[in-house]
Design a protein around this motif. Structure first.
Motif, PDB file in Angstrom:
ATOM      1  N   ILE A 113       3.705   5.747  -5.718  1.00 37.90           N
ATOM      2  CA  ILE A 113       3.587   5.788  -7.175  1.00 37.90           C
ATOM      3  C   ILE A 113       2.434   6.694  -7.591  1.00 37.90           C
ATOM      4  O   ILE A 113       2.554   7.502  -8.515  1.00 37.90           O
ATOM      5  N   GLY A 114       1.321   6.577  -6.910  1.00 38.11           N
ATOM      6  CA  GLY A 114       0.167   7.423  -7.217  1.00 38.11           C
ATOM      7  C   GLY A 114       0.458   8.891  -6.998  1.00 38.11           C
ATOM      8  O   GLY A 114       0.058   9.742  -7.806  1.00 38.11           O
ATOM      9  N   ASP A 115       1.154   9.221  -5.905  1.00 37.52           N
ATOM     10  CA  ASP A 115       1.516  10.615  -5.626  1.00 37.52           C
ATOM     11  C   ASP A 115       2.439  11.164  -6.701  1.00 37.52           C
ATOM     12  O   ASP A 115       2.288  12.301  -7.152  1.00 37.52           O
ATOM     13  N   ARG A 116       3.394  10.348  -7.107  1.00 36.38           N
ATOM     14  CA  ARG A 116       4.342  10.786  -8.138  1.00 36.38           C
ATOM     15  C   ARG A 116       3.612  11.052  -9.456  1.00 36.38           C
ATOM     16  O   ARG A 116       3.857  12.056 -10.122  1.00 36.38           O
ATOM     17  N   ARG A 117       2.705  10.163  -9.811  1.00 34.24           N
ATOM     18  CA  ARG A 117       1.942  10.358 -11.049  1.00 34.24           C
ATOM     19  C   ARG A 117       1.097  11.620 -10.991  1.00 34.24           C
ATOM     20  O   ARG A 117       1.018  12.365 -11.958  1.00 34.24           O
ATOM     21  N   SER A 118       0.458  11.847  -9.861  1.00 32.32           N
ATOM     22  CA  SER A 118      -0.392  13.037  -9.743  1.00 32.32           C
ATOM     23  C   SER A 118       0.444  14.312  -9.808  1.00 32.32           C
ATOM     24  O   SER A 118       0.025  15.300 -10.424  1.00 32.32           O
TER      25      SER A 118
ATOM     26  N   GLU B 293       0.830  -1.206   0.000  1.00 34.32           N
ATOM     27  CA  GLU B 293       0.000   0.000   0.000  1.00 34.32           C
ATOM     28  C   GLU B 293       0.864   1.255   0.000  1.00 34.32           C
ATOM     29  O   GLU B 293       0.558   2.226  -0.689  1.00 34.32           O
ATOM     30  N   THR B 294       1.948   1.238   0.743  1.00 33.98           N
ATOM     31  CA  THR B 294       2.857   2.378   0.783  1.00 33.98           C
ATOM     32  C   THR B 294       3.482   2.616  -0.583  1.00 33.98           C
ATOM     33  O   THR B 294       3.544   3.758  -1.057  1.00 33.98           O
ATOM     34  N   ALA B 295       3.928   1.545  -1.215  1.00 30.41           N
ATOM     35  CA  ALA B 295       4.541   1.672  -2.543  1.00 30.41           C
ATOM     36  C   ALA B 295       3.531   2.194  -3.560  1.00 30.41           C
ATOM     37  O   ALA B 295       3.857   3.055  -4.384  1.00 30.41           O
ATOM     38  N   MET B 296       2.302   1.694  -3.504  1.00 29.37           N
ATOM     39  CA  MET B 296       1.271   2.146  -4.440  1.00 29.37           C
ATOM     40  C   MET B 296       0.927   3.621  -4.219  1.00 29.37           C
ATOM     41  O   MET B 296       0.707   4.365  -5.171  1.00 29.37           O
ATOM     42  N   SER B 297       0.891   4.053  -2.964  1.00 28.26           N
ATOM     43  CA  SER B 297       0.580   5.456  -2.700  1.00 28.26           C
ATOM     44  C   SER B 297       1.713   6.361  -3.179  1.00 28.26           C
ATOM     45  O   SER B 297       1.458   7.453  -3.702  1.00 28.26           O
TER      46      SER B 297
END
Length: 121
Positions: A59-64, A53-57
């Motif tokens: 990645i999501g933050d970086r994309r945003s 979950e930490t890794a996915m968040s």
């Protein structure tokens, strides 16, 4: 004269006709053993759901952030005023589409010379 040679051939033929294949020397067994040691060394590790979950968040933050920066750049480029004559000049000289010519002009703040130089490089 050929009797001695015939006996040797007959012995080899008898050994091959017994139904058991003749064992050949194994040249590549050491490589298989090395491969086994390598694969045995790597252990399977379980990934915890919190790490995932930490890794996915992240990645999501970086994309945003990247998407937001791209949108801000597009807004900034849209504010740049360009002349219709400059767009047509670049389209005619470089034989490119209107969109590419406008984008190049906007990226170079409407400077025709810099836009043309950038398109030629």
């Amino acid at each position: 004269m050929a009797a001695e040679g015939d006996v040797d051939l007959d012995l080899e033929a008898e050994e091959n006709c017994t139904g058991k294949p003749v064992e050949k020397p194994r040249k590549h067994d050491s490589g298989a053993a090395d491969l086994e040691r390598v694969t045995d060394y790597a252990e399977e590790k379980e990934i915890s759901s919190s790490d995932l979950e930490t890794a996915m968040s992240v990645i999501g933050d970086r994309r945003s952030r990247e998407q937001k920066a791209k949108q801000e750049r597009e807004k900034e480029l849209a504010k740049v005023t360009i002349k219709k004559e400059d767009v047509e000049l670049i389209m005619a000289e470089m034989e490119i589409s209107r969109g590419v010519a406008e984008r190049s002009l906007r990226e170079h703040m409407g400077n025709v010379v810099e836009a043309l130089v950038a398109l030629t490089n």
